[in-house]
Design a protein around this motif. Structure first.
Motif, mmCIF file in Angstrom:
data_model
loop_
_atom_site.group_PDB
_atom_site.id
_atom_site.type_symbol
_atom_site.label_atom_id
_atom_site.label_comp_id
_atom_site.label_asym_id
_atom_site.label_seq_id
_atom_site.Cartn_x
_atom_site.Cartn_y
_atom_site.Cartn_z
ATOM 1 N N LYS A 13 0.471 -1.376 0.663
ATOM 2 C CA LYS A 13 0.105 -0.069 0.303
ATOM 3 C C LYS A 13 0.815 1.286 -0.031
ATOM 4 O O LYS A 13 0.408 2.168 -0.497
ATOM 5 C CB LYS A 13 -0.800 -0.118 1.262
ATOM 6 N N ARG A 14 1.854 1.341 0.685
ATOM 7 C CA ARG A 14 2.761 2.185 1.051
ATOM 8 C C ARG A 14 3.587 2.383 -0.365
ATOM 9 O O ARG A 14 3.223 3.735 -0.792
ATOM 10 C CB ARG A 14 4.484 1.794 2.087
ATOM 11 N N ARG A 16 2.382 1.961 -3.500
ATOM 12 C CA ARG A 16 0.990 2.129 -4.279
ATOM 13 C C ARG A 16 1.200 3.497 -3.858
ATOM 14 O O ARG A 16 1.001 4.929 -4.881
ATOM 15 C CB ARG A 16 0.435 1.738 -4.118
ATOM 16 N N LEU A 17 1.036 4.412 -2.880
ATOM 17 C CA LEU A 17 1.002 5.529 -2.522
ATOM 18 C C LEU A 17 1.528 6.900 -2.695
ATOM 19 O O LEU A 17 1.685 7.561 -3.685
ATOM 20 C CB LEU A 17 0.797 6.205 -0.836
ATOM 21 N N ARG A 20 1.670 6.849 -6.480
ATOM 22 C CA ARG A 20 0.430 8.430 -6.693
ATOM 23 C C ARG A 20 1.057 9.554 -6.329
ATOM 24 O O ARG A 20 0.713 10.435 -7.181
ATOM 25 C CB ARG A 20 -0.631 7.413 -6.104
ATOM 26 N N THR A 21 2.107 9.720 -5.420
ATOM 27 C CA THR A 21 2.630 10.903 -4.983
ATOM 28 C C THR A 21 3.977 11.084 -5.412
ATOM 29 O O THR A 21 4.408 12.199 -5.237
ATOM 30 C CB THR A 21 2.125 10.867 -3.189
ATOM 31 N N LEU A 55 4.258 13.033 -0.444
ATOM 32 C CA LEU A 55 3.114 13.394 0.254
ATOM 33 C C LEU A 55 2.081 14.636 1.375
ATOM 34 O O LEU A 55 1.082 14.207 0.844
ATOM 35 C CB LEU A 55 3.922 12.392 1.075
ATOM 36 N N ALA A 58 0.204 15.262 -1.509
ATOM 37 C CA ALA A 58 -0.850 14.288 -1.701
ATOM 38 C C ALA A 58 -1.797 14.894 -0.135
ATOM 39 O O ALA A 58 -3.046 14.653 -0.405
ATOM 40 C CB ALA A 58 -0.922 13.290 -1.633
ATOM 41 N N GLU A 59 -1.644 15.429 0.024
ATOM 42 C CA GLU A 59 -2.438 15.151 1.802
ATOM 43 C C GLU A 59 -2.745 16.718 2.394
ATOM 44 O O GLU A 59 -4.045 16.773 2.973
ATOM 45 C CB GLU A 59 -1.374 14.878 2.939
#
Ligand SMILES: [Zn+2]
Length: 261
Positions: A13-14, A16-17, A20-21, A55, A58-59
């Protein structure tokens, strides 16, 4: 077994994140080129800052105010500077707020304050940056872009405002952010109080100061201005206020003065 599966799942998951970012290499390179404040980072820290800035983007939500257009270069430059102070602290240090508002130039803010005698004071200030408690960080892109020679960006304005954010993690901006385990609050207070008084005395006497005299406004501004100096002119800060430098090095878990500039 389950723990191992969960670990793999979290790692996937990390990954992928992070994919993506991820900030594109040329965009990142372009931002770094214009940010001399990043000059002290080594080859291990730079890619970590790039991931953290991705990140952050993204956040957090960036909003252009007035007619300020946002593009990936502007957003990346802001994210890189905003993440420099938290490179060793992690994005959790910016919890409790989501928005960065970017004005094209200085913005006017009305302040209303009631003093101890109950008298209301109203003032209008022209600001290059502001940080609200549990609210947005507000920046003037004009001031960030105008400050440096040859297209360099001024990293100080953003570092100043996010330092206020770190300070406000423990209530109002009083110059005392929540210290890490193992740090001595008495050593922090002693170092900062002595330096603050010395700067106030120098400003009151009209002497030239190594640190921006705006730091003498309040303990909160002192922490924010000295945080700027810690990243932008670390050797000068260390020479002027060595005990404060040492406390900031413990707090930010970085030692910019030790790196070659
Ligand atoms: Zn300030």
């Amino acid at each position: 077994m389950f723990a191992r599966f969960r670990h793999r799942f979290t790692r996937a998951k990390r990954a992928r994140l992070l994919r993506r970012t991820r900030i594109g290499y040329s965009t990142w390179h372009d931002a770094c080129r214009r940010l001399p404040v990043l000059g002290y980072l080594d080859r291990e820290q730079r890619p970590r800052l790039r991931r953290l800035a991705g990140l952050f983007l993204a956040e957090k939500t960036m909003v252009g105010a007035g007619d300020q257009a946002l593009d990936e270069h502007l957003c990346t430059a802001i994210a890189a500077q905003a993440c420099l102070p938290i490179l060793e602290l992690g994005l959790e240090a910016y919890g409790g707020w989501r928005t960065v508002i970017v004005y094209p130039d200085t913005f006017l803010v009305d302040h209303r304050e009631v003093d101890d005698a109950g008298v209301l004071h109203e003032s209008r200030q022209e600001l290059a940056g502001e940080a609200w408690e549990q609210g947005p960080v507000i920046l003037s892109w004009g001031d960030i872009a105008r400050a440096g020679p040859g297209g360099d960006l001024d990293g100080g304005i953003i570092i100043h405002e996010v330092a206020h954010k770190l300070d406000m993690l423990s209530g109002g901006p009083n110059g005392m952010p929540p210290l890490h385990r193992g740090m001595d609050p008495a050593a922090w207070t002693e170092a900062f109080s002595a330096a603050y008084e010395a700067l106030r005395d120098a400003v009151a006497a009209g002497e030239a100061t190594a640190i921006d005299p705006y730091a003498a406004e309040s303990p909160g501004e002192f922490f924010a201005v000295l945080s700027e100096a810690f990243f932008e002119t670390p050797a000068r800060l260390q020479a002027s206020f060595p005990r404060v430098y040492a406390q900031l090095a413990l707090f930010y878990r970085q030692d910019p003065a030790a790196a070659d500039h």
